[in-house]
Design a protein around this motif. Sequence first.
Motif, PDB file in Angstrom:
ATOM      1  N   PHE A   1      60.851 -20.490  13.792  1.00 38.46           N
ATOM      2  CA  PHE A   1      60.821 -19.041  13.676  1.00 38.46           C
ATOM      3  C   PHE A   1      60.114 -18.470  14.905  1.00 38.46           C
ATOM      4  O   PHE A   1      59.235 -19.117  15.479  1.00 38.46           O
ATOM      5  CB  PHE A   1      60.061 -18.590  12.422  1.00 38.46           C
ATOM      6  N   VAL A   2      60.499 -17.258  15.285  1.00 37.04           N
ATOM      7  CA  VAL A   2      59.835 -16.545  16.372  1.00 37.04           C
ATOM      8  C   VAL A   2      59.418 -15.183  15.836  1.00 37.04           C
ATOM      9  O   VAL A   2      60.258 -14.401  15.400  1.00 37.04           O
ATOM     10  CB  VAL A   2      60.745 -16.387  17.599  1.00 37.04           C
ATOM     11  N   LEU A   3      58.103 -14.924  15.851  1.00 37.25           N
ATOM     12  CA  LEU A   3      57.558 -13.701  15.282  1.00 37.25           C
ATOM     13  C   LEU A   3      57.206 -12.714  16.386  1.00 37.25           C
ATOM     14  O   LEU A   3      56.449 -13.053  17.298  1.00 37.25           O
ATOM     15  CB  LEU A   3      56.283 -14.009  14.486  1.00 37.25           C
ATOM     16  N   PRO A   4      57.717 -11.475  16.344  1.00 38.31           N
ATOM     17  CA  PRO A   4      57.230 -10.444  17.255  1.00 38.31           C
ATOM     18  C   PRO A   4      55.865  -9.963  16.774  1.00 38.31           C
ATOM     19  O   PRO A   4      55.695  -9.644  15.592  1.00 38.31           O
ATOM     20  CB  PRO A   4      58.295  -9.344  17.143  1.00 38.31           C
ATOM     21  N   VAL A   5      54.886  -9.942  17.664  1.00 42.74           N
ATOM     22  CA  VAL A   5      53.524  -9.573  17.278  1.00 42.74           C
ATOM     23  C   VAL A   5      52.914  -8.639  18.305  1.00 42.74           C
ATOM     24  O   VAL A   5      53.136  -8.775  19.511  1.00 42.74           O
ATOM     25  CB  VAL A   5      52.609 -10.816  17.126  1.00 42.74           C
ATOM     26  N   ALA A   6      52.153  -7.654  17.810  1.00 43.72           N
ATOM     27  CA  ALA A   6      51.273  -6.894  18.693  1.00 43.72           C
ATOM     28  C   ALA A   6      50.071  -7.782  19.012  1.00 43.72           C
ATOM     29  O   ALA A   6      49.668  -8.613  18.191  1.00 43.72           O
ATOM     30  CB  ALA A   6      50.829  -5.604  18.017  1.00 43.72           C
ATOM     31  N   TYR A   7      49.511  -7.632  20.186  1.00 33.49           N
ATOM     32  CA  TYR A   7      48.418  -8.516  20.587  1.00 33.49           C
ATOM     33  C   TYR A   7      47.478  -7.766  21.513  1.00 33.49           C
ATOM     34  O   TYR A   7      47.794  -6.681  22.020  1.00 33.49           O
ATOM     35  CB  TYR A   7      48.963  -9.767  21.294  1.00 33.49           C
ATOM     36  N   ALA A   8      46.330  -8.369  21.747  1.00 36.17           N
ATOM     37  CA  ALA A   8      45.383  -7.846  22.725  1.00 36.17           C
ATOM     38  C   ALA A   8      44.690  -9.023  23.394  1.00 36.17           C
ATOM     39  O   ALA A   8      44.284  -9.978  22.718  1.00 36.17           O
ATOM     40  CB  ALA A   8      44.348  -6.934  22.064  1.00 36.17           C
TER      41      ALA A   8
ATOM     42  N   ALA B   1      43.074 -16.135  16.971  1.00 33.39           N
ATOM     43  CA  ALA B   1      42.838 -16.155  18.416  1.00 33.39           C
ATOM     44  C   ALA B   1      43.551 -17.354  19.016  1.00 33.39           C
ATOM     45  O   ALA B   1      43.504 -18.468  18.462  1.00 33.39           O
ATOM     46  CB  ALA B   1      41.339 -16.231  18.713  1.00 33.39           C
ATOM     47  N   LEU B   2      44.226 -17.128  20.134  1.00 26.90           N
ATOM     48  CA  LEU B   2      44.924 -18.187  20.863  1.00 26.90           C
ATOM     49  C   LEU B   2      44.338 -18.273  22.263  1.00 26.90           C
ATOM     50  O   LEU B   2      44.365 -17.300  23.020  1.00 26.90           O
ATOM     51  CB  LEU B   2      46.422 -17.886  20.934  1.00 26.90           C
ATOM     52  N   SER B   3      43.792 -19.430  22.604  1.00 27.25           N
ATOM     53  CA  SER B   3      43.182 -19.629  23.910  1.00 27.25           C
ATOM     54  C   SER B   3      44.223 -19.570  25.022  1.00 27.25           C
ATOM     55  O   SER B   3      45.375 -19.996  24.848  1.00 27.25           O
ATOM     56  CB  SER B   3      42.454 -20.975  23.940  1.00 27.25           C
ATOM     57  N   LEU B   4      43.805 -19.082  26.187  1.00 26.91           N
ATOM     58  CA  LEU B   4      44.672 -19.028  27.358  1.00 26.91           C
ATOM     59  C   LEU B   4      44.519 -20.258  28.247  1.00 26.91           C
ATOM     60  O   LEU B   4      44.923 -20.241  29.417  1.00 26.91           O
ATOM     61  CB  LEU B   4      44.365 -17.762  28.171  1.00 26.91           C
ATOM     62  N   ASP B   5      43.963 -21.316  27.696  1.00 24.08           N
ATOM     63  CA  ASP B   5      43.714 -22.515  28.494  1.00 24.08           C
ATOM     64  C   ASP B   5      44.987 -23.078  29.122  1.00 24.08           C
ATOM     65  O   ASP B   5      44.985 -23.501  30.283  1.00 24.08           O
ATOM     66  CB  ASP B   5      43.074 -23.606  27.627  1.00 24.08           C
TER      67      ASP B   5
ATOM     68  N   ARG C   1      41.340 -15.330  25.790  1.00 24.97           N
ATOM     69  CA  ARG C   1      42.080 -15.586  24.555  1.00 24.97           C
ATOM     70  C   ARG C   1      42.899 -14.354  24.217  1.00 24.97           C
ATOM     71  O   ARG C   1      42.638 -13.254  24.717  1.00 24.97           O
ATOM     72  CB  ARG C   1      41.135 -15.936  23.408  1.00 24.97           C
ATOM     73  N   VAL C   2      43.887 -14.549  23.358  1.00 20.59           N
ATOM     74  CA  VAL C   2      44.714 -13.454  22.854  1.00 20.59           C
ATOM     75  C   VAL C   2      44.463 -13.327  21.361  1.00 20.59           C
ATOM     76  O   VAL C   2      44.413 -14.327  20.635  1.00 20.59           O
ATOM     77  CB  VAL C   2      46.205 -13.722  23.133  1.00 20.59           C
ATOM     78  N   LEU C   3      44.285 -12.094  20.890  1.00 24.37           N
ATOM     79  CA  LEU C   3      44.082 -11.825  19.475  1.00 24.37           C
ATOM     80  C   LEU C   3      45.363 -11.282  18.870  1.00 24.37           C
ATOM     81  O   LEU C   3      46.035 -10.433  19.470  1.00 24.37           O
ATOM     82  CB  LEU C   3      42.958 -10.800  19.279  1.00 24.37           C
ATOM     83  N   ILE C   4      45.700 -11.779  17.684  1.00 21.76           N
ATOM     84  CA  ILE C   4      46.840 -11.272  16.927  1.00 21.76           C
ATOM     85  C   ILE C   4      46.399 -11.127  15.481  1.00 21.76           C
ATOM     86  O   ILE C   4      45.405 -11.719  15.057  1.00 21.76           O
ATOM     87  CB  ILE C   4      48.064 -12.202  17.013  1.00 21.76           C
ATOM     88  N   HIS C   5      47.116 -10.308  14.740  1.00 23.47           N
ATOM     89  CA  HIS C   5      46.758 -10.143  13.334  1.00 23.47           C
ATOM     90  C   HIS C   5      48.016 -10.083  12.477  1.00 23.47           C
ATOM     91  O   HIS C   5      49.103  -9.723  12.948  1.00 23.47           O
ATOM     92  CB  HIS C   5      45.917  -8.876  13.128  1.00 23.47           C
ATOM     93  N   GLY C   6      47.852 -10.468  11.230  1.00 23.78           N
ATOM     94  CA  GLY C   6      48.970 -10.462  10.297  1.00 23.78           C
ATOM     95  C   GLY C   6      48.471 -10.540   8.874  1.00 23.78           C
ATOM     96  O   GLY C   6      47.261 -10.622   8.620  1.00 23.78           O
ATOM     97  N   SER C   7      49.385 -10.526   7.948  1.00 25.76           N
ATOM     98  CA  SER C   7      49.044 -10.513   6.539  1.00 25.76           C
ATOM     99  C   SER C   7      48.607 -11.889   6.052  1.00 25.76           C
ATOM    100  O   SER C   7      49.198 -12.913   6.424  1.00 25.76           O
ATOM    101  CB  SER C   7      50.245 -10.046   5.722  1.00 25.76           C
ATOM    102  N   THR C   8      47.580 -11.906   5.203  1.00 29.69           N
ATOM    103  CA  THR C   8      47.167 -13.168   4.566  1.00 29.69           C
ATOM    104  C   THR C   8      48.268 -13.682   3.645  1.00 29.69           C
ATOM    105  O   THR C   8      48.260 -14.856   3.268  1.00 29.69           O
ATOM    106  CB  THR C   8      45.883 -12.968   3.755  1.00 29.69           C
TER     107      THR C   8
END
Length: 222
Positions: free
Chosen positions: A54-61, A161-165, A66-73
């Motif tokens: 699956f590929v999810l479109p997400v807003a991010y910052a 959070a996803l690291s940019l490493d 690192r990149v922060l994303i949010h979604g429903s529990t």
Amino acid sequence: MSHPTPDSTLGSTARTRIRRLPDHAVRERTALHAVLDAGLVGHLAITGEDGQPFVLPVAYARDGERVLIHGSTGSRLFRGLAAGAPTCLTVTLLDGLVLARSAFESSMHYRSAMVLGSCVVLPEDEKAAALDLLTDRLLPGRRDELRPHRVKELAATLVLALSLDEASVKISAGPPDDDDEDLDAPIWAGVVPIGEHFGEPVPAPDLRFDLPAPDYLRKWRR
């Protein structure tokens, strides 16, 4: 397996080394930051329990490295990401169409970033600040006039959070690169730029006060 670090050169791991059109690869980490900071939506990949991708479109910052994303529990896919499933985030900015004298040599101007890794869940005491950062990134100037987050809203939201490493960046620019034998063809060639802009604000139909659009909206630029 390569072990990237936050200050490693982009594309320096076996998984992020650019092999197709390597001259479009950009090594500077500032270029990664610039692409991420210019975008609003990324696409996040995950493989479901049944092997279906699956590929999810997400807003991010972007928050530093690192990149922060949010979604429903309640999202099964977000719960998979929270559990540490490997993922890939891509952000692509389309800047123009390159019209060559042949379809084969026609292309696009673009800036693209790819980030590999696994997400980590932000602890509860960091969640509100992370959501504020997302709001500031996507809706600059708006957070100060919004009500605070409600407890039930925070409980219903996962912040990851996803690291940019481990990342790579490709940038394509410049004029068409036609074959020499095509240069004498009576065909127009060049670049058609593509841009984005914010339109005129449209008030909500249930707006209960005669309020003008906030001044900070006039400062938004793409």
